[in-house]
Write a protein that holds these residues in place. Structure first.
Motif, mmCIF file in Angstrom:
data_model
loop_
_atom_site.group_PDB
_atom_site.id
_atom_site.type_symbol
_atom_site.label_atom_id
_atom_site.label_comp_id
_atom_site.label_asym_id
_atom_site.label_seq_id
_atom_site.Cartn_x
_atom_site.Cartn_y
_atom_site.Cartn_z
ATOM 1 N N SER A 21 0.831 -1.192 0.000
ATOM 2 C CA SER A 21 0.000 0.000 0.000
ATOM 3 C C SER A 21 0.870 1.249 0.000
ATOM 4 N N HIS A 22 0.303 2.319 -0.491
ATOM 5 C CA HIS A 22 0.939 3.610 -0.345
ATOM 6 C C HIS A 22 0.840 4.036 1.119
ATOM 7 N N LEU A 23 1.775 4.875 1.552
ATOM 8 C CA LEU A 23 1.789 5.365 2.925
ATOM 9 C C LEU A 23 1.256 6.791 2.945
ATOM 10 N N ASN A 45 1.343 -2.233 8.375
ATOM 11 C CA ASN A 45 0.268 -2.158 9.371
ATOM 12 C C ASN A 45 -0.924 -1.355 8.859
ATOM 13 N N ILE A 46 -1.239 -1.579 7.603
ATOM 14 C CA ILE A 46 -2.390 -0.942 6.965
ATOM 15 C C ILE A 46 -3.496 -1.976 6.802
ATOM 16 N N ILE A 47 -4.712 -1.601 7.187
ATOM 17 C CA ILE A 47 -5.875 -2.466 7.004
ATOM 18 C C ILE A 47 -6.618 -1.992 5.768
ATOM 19 N N PRO A 48 -6.744 -2.854 4.764
ATOM 20 C CA PRO A 48 -7.436 -2.460 3.538
ATOM 21 C C PRO A 48 -8.936 -2.684 3.645
ATOM 22 N N PRO A 103 -4.065 -7.295 -0.522
ATOM 23 C CA PRO A 103 -4.939 -6.174 -0.150
ATOM 24 C C PRO A 103 -5.455 -5.471 -1.396
ATOM 25 N N THR A 104 -6.694 -5.011 -1.345
ATOM 26 C CA THR A 104 -7.285 -4.339 -2.489
ATOM 27 C C THR A 104 -8.413 -3.432 -2.026
ATOM 28 N N GLY A 105 -9.070 -2.785 -2.980
ATOM 29 C CA GLY A 105 -10.119 -1.838 -2.637
ATOM 30 C C GLY A 105 -9.528 -0.543 -2.137
ATOM 31 N N ALA A 106 -10.250 0.169 -1.304
ATOM 32 C CA ALA A 106 -9.761 1.413 -0.716
ATOM 33 C C ALA A 106 -8.799 1.078 0.419
ATOM 34 N N LEU A 107 -7.640 1.712 0.420
ATOM 35 C CA LEU A 107 -6.667 1.461 1.473
ATOM 36 C C LEU A 107 -5.718 2.653 1.567
ATOM 37 N N GLY A 113 -11.957 -0.155 8.585
ATOM 38 C CA GLY A 113 -10.651 -0.796 8.671
ATOM 39 C C GLY A 113 -10.069 -0.626 10.060
ATOM 40 N N ALA A 114 -9.376 0.489 10.264
ATOM 41 C CA ALA A 114 -8.759 0.758 11.569
ATOM 42 C C ALA A 114 -9.798 0.769 12.683
#
Length: 638
Positions: free
Chosen positions: A23-25, A588-591, A609-613, A619-620
């Motif tokens: 994922s992008h940060l 540590n990103i929840i997609p 992981p996919t969709g909005a993230l 998510g969080a």
């Protein structure tokens, strides 16, 4: 989320938000967002507002709105093209460390500065590669000036109203290339300005915040300030990975909330976006925001939760869809908001509006949760757009909800709407989730009415809740099974939205709960978790056809919570551990979702992981609420 829009638009929007590797940060401070791409350790976005769309587009009433500006196409180091690169969060905060070849440094948006400010710096011991930037829009003009005793640059870009202020740390290299102004120093602050006449105030605010410190010291100070802000966890973590995910989720919830002050034409302070950029849902949704608000409140972040609740009651203009709400005026949007607080009662690009009555119940739930946790009578007396908050909630949330009930047998249910998965209005149905959230929300507001000394409202609401409970049982529990809609149909016969209904305790018949868990196997997908519904779309050119076939983490977490309530601890622990482990491998990103059916719109391997993230409320927020519920069940707190 669920959206029906042109395939071309979806491909464009998701191509930037669906990396198949990582994922992008995102960093942010409530005044804007910046995005770092780990694959090349470069910044690829810096926006002067904390949302994707500022206001409605006057040329397209059913469009996405006027897009928030982005100054940067790529900002990194010279001489690192093709080099192995990495980027990651530091100490689970919004500070990002980037590394490529011999160059390393930091990027972050500081919470101590109430401006859309991006700070970038090189590490002192890193290589001497210079910063290099490719602007997202053509540079129209740049001026050097001395403001408040500091040498700065002011840049103007084609198509962007807000100028960009560049403040170097120390003396700027006089030989710097005007085409590459960031090469002249090893550390910079980039500040978006509402207008150029705010430049002097911005420089003074920056210097006051900086207090003469070098960038390396500011990194450490920022990290220390984030630690002071954190709420002390009230849970026992099962692993270090889970602890880090909790901390990073806490940060994501903070980044996602707007801190822009309300003013004429802008009333979005406190709103929380559904996902962070470059996630396609980087706009405030009523429902996702409710889950984020309750997560913040239960964690111990009282100020942020309070600000979110006030945002619901200060956003304006709202009440746009009265012709479809039984003529009732209302305060809380029936779908979402543009960043300026203006109600957006749709999100499709096919000319179809949405009416989501569950939103009103969820806002009353969030308000009740906050007041149960904090003794804050002043909140109910707070002045808002439509008067004191209590009266606004009673007259423009609870009463409109009551005005949109229908008789069902001896009870009542909520009128047909588009509900949690955002069906188009022309496909509206009577959803179990909308009636369930009306029960939860009105139960909470009955307690709030008692707190406010309004016993007449309390008594009336308790009677209405009893009728809703009776109507719910009549309409949605049929032949021993709980159904997602009153209307027959394979799509919602078994529905992931039934899980939070059961977690709220609205169904006490254990056999019905067990049958729902068993029937969830109909929604199990190849990636190991569960999708939302059994999609009935057959045309692969339709976005929903692919979207509804992917694994949805909100459903996974809801099922894990239900498993816990039913004593199936091993199953719940396994589901949670899987999410934690996958997030640990992705910063540590929840997609929003995991790939279960690879396709052009949702590329990658099964389980990616996919969709909005990064996803925020679903998510969080959902993760935090699940861990808190696990602690509650383990310690037998009533």
């Amino acid at each position: 989320m669920n959206v029906v829009r042109s395939l071309a638009f979806v491909c464009l929007a998701l191509s930037a938000s669906l990396p198949s590797v990582a994922s992008h940060l995102v960093t942010g401070n409530g005044f804007g967002f910046a995005v770092v791409t780990p694959e090349n350790a470069s910044l690829t976005r810096f926006s002067p507002h904390p949302y994707s769309f500022v206001r409605p587009d006057p040329k397209n009433s059913l469009g996405e709105g006027e897009e928030t500006a982005n100054y940067i196409k790529r900002l990194g180091w010279s001489g690192t093209a093709g080099a192995q690169a990495t980027a990651d969060y530091v100490a689970d905060a919004q500070v990002i460390r980037m590394h490529a070849a011999k160059s390393a440094g930091y990027a972050w948006m500081p919470f101590g500065l109430d401006l859309p400010t991006l700070v970038i710096c090189r590490e002192a011991e890193a290589g001497q590669d210079n910063f290099t930037v490719e602007w997202n829009r053509p540079l129209k003009s740049q001026q050097t000036a001395t403001l408040a005793g500091v040498s700065v640059r002011v840049l103007h870009f084609d198509g962007i109203d807000e100028p960009l202020l560049l403040i170097p740390f120390g003396t700027e290299d006089a030989q710097a290339d005007p085409e590459q102004p960031l090469r002249g120093n090893s550390a910079w602050a980039l500040i978006a300005l509402d207008s150029e006449d705010r430049a002097v105030d911005a420089v003074r605010a920056f210097e006051h915040w900086r207090k003469g410190l070098q960038a390396s010291a500011l990194v450490q100070r920022e990290l220390a300030e984030v630690e002071r802000w954190r709420a002390k966890p009230t849970v026992h973590f099962t692993s270090e990975a889970e602890r880090h995910l909790w901390r990073q989720s806490e940060t994501m919830l903070r980044i996602a909330q707007s801190r822009e002050p309300n003013r004429a034409g802008r009333y979005g302070k406190g709103l929380i976006v559904a996902s962070l950029p470059d996630g396609v849902w980087s706009t405030p949704w009523v429902r996702d925001m409710a889950w984020a608000t309750v997560a913040l409140a239960r964690m111990g972040h009282r100020a942020e939760a309070r600000a979110a609740l006030l945002a619901y009651f200060n956003a304006r203009p709202t009440g746009k869809m009265r012709t479809q709400t039984a003529g009732a005026d209302y305060q809380v949007s029936v779908v979402r908001y543009w960043g300026n607080g203006d109600e957006e009662p749709f999100f499709t690009m096919e000319g179809s509006t949405n009416i989501e009555f569950d939103d009103w119940g969820e806002v009353l739930w969030a308000l009740g949760e906050y007041l149960r946790l904090y003794d804050d009578p002043a909140l109910l007396a707070e002045g808002t757009y439509r008067g004191r908050l209590y009266e606004s909630a009673r007259d423009f949330v609870a009463k409109p909800l009551l005005a949109n009930l229908e008789k069902r047998g001896e009870g009542s249910i909520v009128a047909a709407d588009t509900s949690i998965w955002e069906e188009r209005q022309r496909d509206k149905k009577h959803f179990a989730f909308s009636t369930a959230m009306a029960i939860v929300g009105l139960q909470n507001f009955a307690e709030i009415a008692h707190r406010a000394g309004d016993e007449a409202t309390r008594t009336a609401l308790e009677k209405q809740v009893a009728e809703l409970e009776q109507g719910f049982n009549t309409a949605f529990i049929r032949e021993g099974n709980l159904h997602g809609t009153l209307e027959d149909g394979v799509k919602n016969d078994i529905d992931g939205a039934l899980l939070p209904i059961l977690n709220f305790g609205l169904v006490q018949d254990r056999a019905v709960v067990q049958s729902t868990i068993q029937r969830m196997e109909l929604l199990k997908v190849a990636s190991g978790g569960y999708r939302r519904v059994r999609s009935t779309y057959t045309d692969p050119a339709i976005f929903e056809y692919w979207y509804e076939r992917q694994e949805f983490l909100f459903v996974d977490l809801s099922l894990a919570e239900l498993d816990r309530h039913m004593g199936k601890k091993a199953e719940a622990d396994a589901m949670l551990k899987r999410i934690v482990d996958k997030a640990a491998a992705d910063h540590n990103i929840i997609p929003e979702m995991y790939v279960s059916v690879p396709c052009t719109l949702f590329p990658g391997k099964i389980g990616d992981p996919t969709g909005a993230l990064p996803m925020v409320g679903y998510g969080a927020g959902a993760f935090v609420l699940h861990v808190l519920e696990r602690e509650k069940l383990q310690t037998h707190v009533p």
